[in-house]
Scaffold this active site. Sequence first.
Site, PDB file in Angstrom:
ATOM      1  N   ASN A  80     -32.325   7.676  22.227  1.00  0.00           N
ATOM      2  CA  ASN A  80     -31.639   6.866  21.626  1.00  0.00           C
ATOM      3  C   ASN A  80     -31.506   7.112  19.995  1.00  0.00           C
ATOM      4  O   ASN A  80     -30.731   7.650  19.544  1.00  0.00           O
ATOM      5  CB  ASN A  80     -32.534   5.501  21.649  1.00  0.00           C
ATOM      6  CG  ASN A  80     -31.480   4.206  21.088  1.00  0.00           C
ATOM      7  OD1 ASN A  80     -30.570   4.540  20.071  1.00  0.00           O
ATOM      8  ND2 ASN A  80     -31.842   3.012  20.995  1.00  0.00           N
ATOM      9  N   ASP A  81     -32.658   6.976  19.298  1.00  0.00           N
ATOM     10  CA  ASP A  81     -32.663   7.428  17.845  1.00  0.00           C
ATOM     11  C   ASP A  81     -32.255   9.020  17.523  1.00  0.00           C
ATOM     12  O   ASP A  81     -31.511   9.171  16.601  1.00  0.00           O
ATOM     13  CB  ASP A  81     -34.252   7.526  17.261  1.00  0.00           C
ATOM     14  CG  ASP A  81     -34.737   6.057  17.414  1.00  0.00           C
ATOM     15  OD1 ASP A  81     -33.939   4.865  17.444  1.00  0.00           O
ATOM     16  OD2 ASP A  81     -35.906   5.717  17.336  1.00  0.00           O
ATOM     17  N   VAL A  82     -32.510   9.841  18.784  1.00  0.00           N
ATOM     18  CA  VAL A  82     -32.030  11.300  18.121  1.00  0.00           C
ATOM     19  C   VAL A  82     -30.564  11.415  18.425  1.00  0.00           C
ATOM     20  O   VAL A  82     -30.076  12.425  18.184  1.00  0.00           O
ATOM     21  CB  VAL A  82     -32.798  12.161  19.182  1.00  0.00           C
ATOM     22  CG1 VAL A  82     -34.147  12.299  18.995  1.00  0.00           C
ATOM     23  CG2 VAL A  82     -32.336  11.831  20.836  1.00  0.00           C
ATOM     24  N   THR A  83     -29.710  10.337  18.783  1.00  0.00           N
ATOM     25  CA  THR A  83     -28.431  10.241  18.798  1.00  0.00           C
ATOM     26  C   THR A  83     -27.769   9.445  17.752  1.00  0.00           C
ATOM     27  O   THR A  83     -26.761   9.162  17.668  1.00  0.00           O
ATOM     28  CB  THR A  83     -27.742   9.864  20.306  1.00  0.00           C
ATOM     29  OG1 THR A  83     -28.219   8.430  20.510  1.00  0.00           O
ATOM     30  CG2 THR A  83     -28.284  10.737  21.086  1.00  0.00           C
TER      31      THR A  83
ATOM     32  N   ALA B  51     -37.641   3.701  16.437  1.00  0.00           N
ATOM     33  CA  ALA B  51     -37.618   3.599  15.066  1.00  0.00           C
ATOM     34  C   ALA B  51     -37.236   2.161  14.663  1.00  0.00           C
ATOM     35  O   ALA B  51     -37.476   1.834  13.616  1.00  0.00           O
ATOM     36  CB  ALA B  51     -36.625   4.618  14.266  1.00  0.00           C
TER      37      ALA B  51
END
Lengths: 508, 99
Positions: free
Chosen positions: A435-438, A477
Amino acid sequence: MIAPVPPAPLAPAVEAVAANPWVSLAYLVAGVCFILALRGLSSPTTSQRGNRFGMIGMAIAVVTTLVTHVPMRSEAWPPGNPHDPLIDWTAAFEILAAIGLGAAIGIVTARRIAMTAMPQLVAAFHSLVGLAAVAVACAAFLNPVAFDIADMVVPMIGQPFASIHVVSRVEMALGVAIGAITFSGSVIAFLKLNGNMGGKPILLPGRHALNAGLLGAIVILVAMFTRDQAPWIFWTITLLSFVIGFLLIVPIGGADMPVVVSMLNSYSGWAAAAMGFTLHNTAMIVTGALVGSSGAILSYIMCRAMNRSFVSVIAGGFGASDAGGGAAAATDRPWKRGSAEDAAFLMSQAEQVVIVPGYGMAVAQAQHVLREMGDLLKKEGVRVKYAIHPVAGRMPGHMNVLLAEANVPYDEVFELEDINAEFAQTDVAFVIGANDVTNPAAKTDKSSPIYGMPVLDVEKAKTVLFIKRSMGGVGYAGVDNELFYRDNTMMLLADAKKMVEEIVKALG
Amino acid sequence: MDFVSILSIFVLACFVGYYVVWSVTPALHTPLMAVTNAISSVIIVGALIAAAASSGATGSGVAKWLGLGAVVLASINIFGGFAVTQRMLAMYRKKEKRS
């Protein structure tokens, strides 16, 4: 007060160690083998040979120690018999039994463990190194003569006692402190990774002041220990270090675990190095330095991949607070929902599909069925690649191991910087459990907590397929992902494994 | 060995570690952690010395048992660490060349 220690007869073997250059040479060879073991990991093709070097090095170190430190009896049997070799067979048997017991436990655990449980296994192993270091340091403190680090002192009044060398006292105190921190920290990390303890950071009031105070107390006690080898100082250092290890890791949240695990890896190395200084042992010093720098570098790589400073990770608490009112309102925005059939059709028509796995894939154990999907797509003539963000998962390289387990060839798996430019020429980006890494907000939204973090440019692909359990949840996050509401994104709401299974059915 | 020569070995080994670890491919970072864990159990050397020390002196009995305990812990790590690394490394394979 100084505890009186009556003089112990020096075992002949101890003197032999200092005198025999072959022994030091053997430890040096062991150290070199360990360097070659790490060197082998520069490529998967040489890695297995590297691992064998590691085993050879360890065998050399263990056998050398066993041969030079044969347990001895102080009295001959029958009394006065000059031909008795004085070997204490009971003690020798106990040592071999201890090795055998450890070997059995270790090998069974290593065979049985699931690849998805690797992060907690590594954390558990770190805790064992820490505890072993504490035990060795305590043993060295209790019986310094056996370690050849003390001089017998015969005072004017009272019993003669073994005075530990000042340098050895510092090394020993550092060894026990680092070992204890490694142990209790790793236990907490293990509990968090294993799900026995919530992944949410636990924030104690005034924890920074408390930690600083404890650290200061340990430093003062180590300084005192150099002047006075009183047992209470040593045991207080040990106790405080256990406490600080616990306090350091408790406030750190689940997705910061890659940094924590690497950091504890580093500590276990420094603990081994400190004991190596105490024992004047080259193999231990070289290993400690290797492991220490390895863990430190991995921590650095992980921090860089999250655009966070090491200090902010250690301070903890990330993701504990709400991201503000924005996230709640954002869920009302329109988004597109797709089905497994839609996804199967889109991907089978594509020229190139890039799969972006994350921690969710590990949780759902979806790696095997994912590879099946990849194979079916390849049969249709689609180019399939995997894109891995450095902090995907719970430890460095976590995704790579899972994909390898599922028989995905490693030359189809790419790191962030090698694949990011390719998303523009990609038809479908398939995000599973990440999720956050995209999140494109990391590139554009200066107010976002993840602003500046390097992310995978999945939104540049023609279509983004995003598997997620529901629209409600947010990433670690605590920020909403801009990606969900884009025109070219199709949300696939389901358990990751079930969804991929359905896609496989639709493809087949 | 005096303190300074030991320190020299340590400092040089840190540099060796720095360069060797940077050359490790990111795909193998998990095996790297497993194998570094196994080799840091070289602390077993200290445990073996403690376990083999001649008894007699005050505290040496406790020291011996601490040593034996540490031998067990370190052996779990050594055998477990190398075995699990071997298991992981055996899984990494290249794409089969299709003609």
